[in-house]
Design a protein around this motif. Sequence first.
Motif, PDB file in Angstrom:
ATOM      1  N   ALA A  98       0.813  -1.217   0.000  1.00 29.45           N
ATOM      2  CA  ALA A  98       0.000   0.000   0.000  1.00 29.45           C
ATOM      3  C   ALA A  98       0.848   1.268   0.000  1.00 29.45           C
ATOM      4  O   ALA A  98       0.356   2.342  -0.378  1.00 29.45           O
ATOM      5  N   GLU A  99       2.108   1.162   0.417  1.00 27.52           N
ATOM      6  CA  GLU A  99       2.964   2.337   0.498  1.00 27.52           C
ATOM      7  C   GLU A  99       3.843   2.524  -0.739  1.00 27.52           C
ATOM      8  O   GLU A  99       4.593   3.495  -0.825  1.00 27.52           O
ATOM      9  N   ILE A 100       3.741   1.610  -1.680  1.00 28.18           N
ATOM     10  CA  ILE A 100       4.489   1.770  -2.925  1.00 28.18           C
ATOM     11  C   ILE A 100       3.764   2.788  -3.788  1.00 28.18           C
ATOM     12  O   ILE A 100       2.571   2.638  -4.063  1.00 28.18           O
ATOM     13  N   PRO A 101       4.420   3.876  -4.184  1.00 32.67           N
ATOM     14  CA  PRO A 101       3.726   4.947  -4.914  1.00 32.67           C
ATOM     15  C   PRO A 101       3.187   4.485  -6.255  1.00 32.67           C
ATOM     16  O   PRO A 101       3.831   3.742  -6.990  1.00 32.67           O
ATOM     17  N   THR A 102       1.978   4.920  -6.556  1.00 25.79           N
ATOM     18  CA  THR A 102       1.347   4.617  -7.834  1.00 25.79           C
ATOM     19  C   THR A 102       1.690   5.691  -8.856  1.00 25.79           C
ATOM     20  O   THR A 102       2.178   6.782  -8.507  1.00 25.79           O
ATOM     21  N   VAL A 103       1.413   5.384 -10.121  1.00 27.38           N
ATOM     22  CA  VAL A 103       1.603   6.379 -11.176  1.00 27.38           C
ATOM     23  C   VAL A 103       0.754   7.613 -10.887  1.00 27.38           C
ATOM     24  O   VAL A 103       1.195   8.750 -11.087  1.00 27.38           O
ATOM     25  N   SER A 104      -0.473   7.405 -10.388  1.00 20.33           N
ATOM     26  CA  SER A 104      -1.346   8.541 -10.057  1.00 20.33           C
ATOM     27  C   SER A 104      -0.690   9.467  -9.046  1.00 20.33           C
ATOM     28  O   SER A 104      -0.687  10.695  -9.212  1.00 20.33           O
ATOM     29  N   LEU A 105      -0.135   8.881  -7.992  1.00 22.25           N
ATOM     30  CA  LEU A 105       0.515   9.686  -6.958  1.00 22.25           C
ATOM     31  C   LEU A 105       1.750  10.388  -7.501  1.00 22.25           C
ATOM     32  O   LEU A 105       1.991  11.558  -7.214  1.00 22.25           O
TER      33      LEU A 105
END
Length: 275
Positions: free
Chosen positions: A7-14
Amino acid sequence: MSVIPAAEIPTVSLLYRLKKLTPATFDSPAVAPKPSQSFNDRIGLIRGDITKLEVDAIVNAANNSLLGGGGVDGAIHRAAGPRLLKECRKLNGCDTGSAKITGAYELPCKKVIHAVGPVYNSEFKAESEEDLAGCYTTSLELAVQNNCKTIAFSALSTGVYGYPSHDAAPVAIKAVKEFLEGEDGDKLEKVVFTTFVSKDVDAYNHWLPIFFPSTEPEAEEEWEDIEGGESAENGKEVEEEAEASKVELPEVPTGEPTADGPATKKQKPNSDEKS
């Protein structure tokens, strides 16, 4: 470096929102892929040590023997412990362009998918692309078959196998996108590209926005309107996500496996491969 939950791995959206990814520019709107918030929320990108990711499955850059080696392969075997090697010995190797799955043992993930990428050969580029894409597609299929919802890929074949990072990244991203668009795509909650060295970082920063365009507003006025209407709770969430995205680059493994450990990574081409 501590363990990083999925859950803490950044997404492209973030990453777009934090301006860590620059939106791609296209010569014509007709050639630009349709932006997808769903995809951007499920594609992750992180620079760090794949052995520290607490996801359902990580994808190892393995060789045909599946008995370990140097680089990422050796790091995964060392972190997993000797039981991983014992299980791999029972798998009778793996063909180039394919993958096999094992337990993860002492790793924070649940499964390890061992994908055997091609040794890059510019004279047979199309075959190299087919084999590389096969690694990603087969790995995703294995993840779904084993009820893995989150999966993290290392940059397959871009190390000692010599695949140029800017050639490998679009093949990898395209294969992942096509899988997400398929009938089993909605069974995956997060697909992560894990980079380590700067050439892979540059390649994924360049190619991800081309395949997964930003859905964020571009004009400063639009940003002001949106940000002005955000609640304090949303603002706090963004700050927490921003902190989660700050991952330090681990030291590159330099130690070679011992005689009792994984074998030195050296791929012997299959008889049906081009030399």
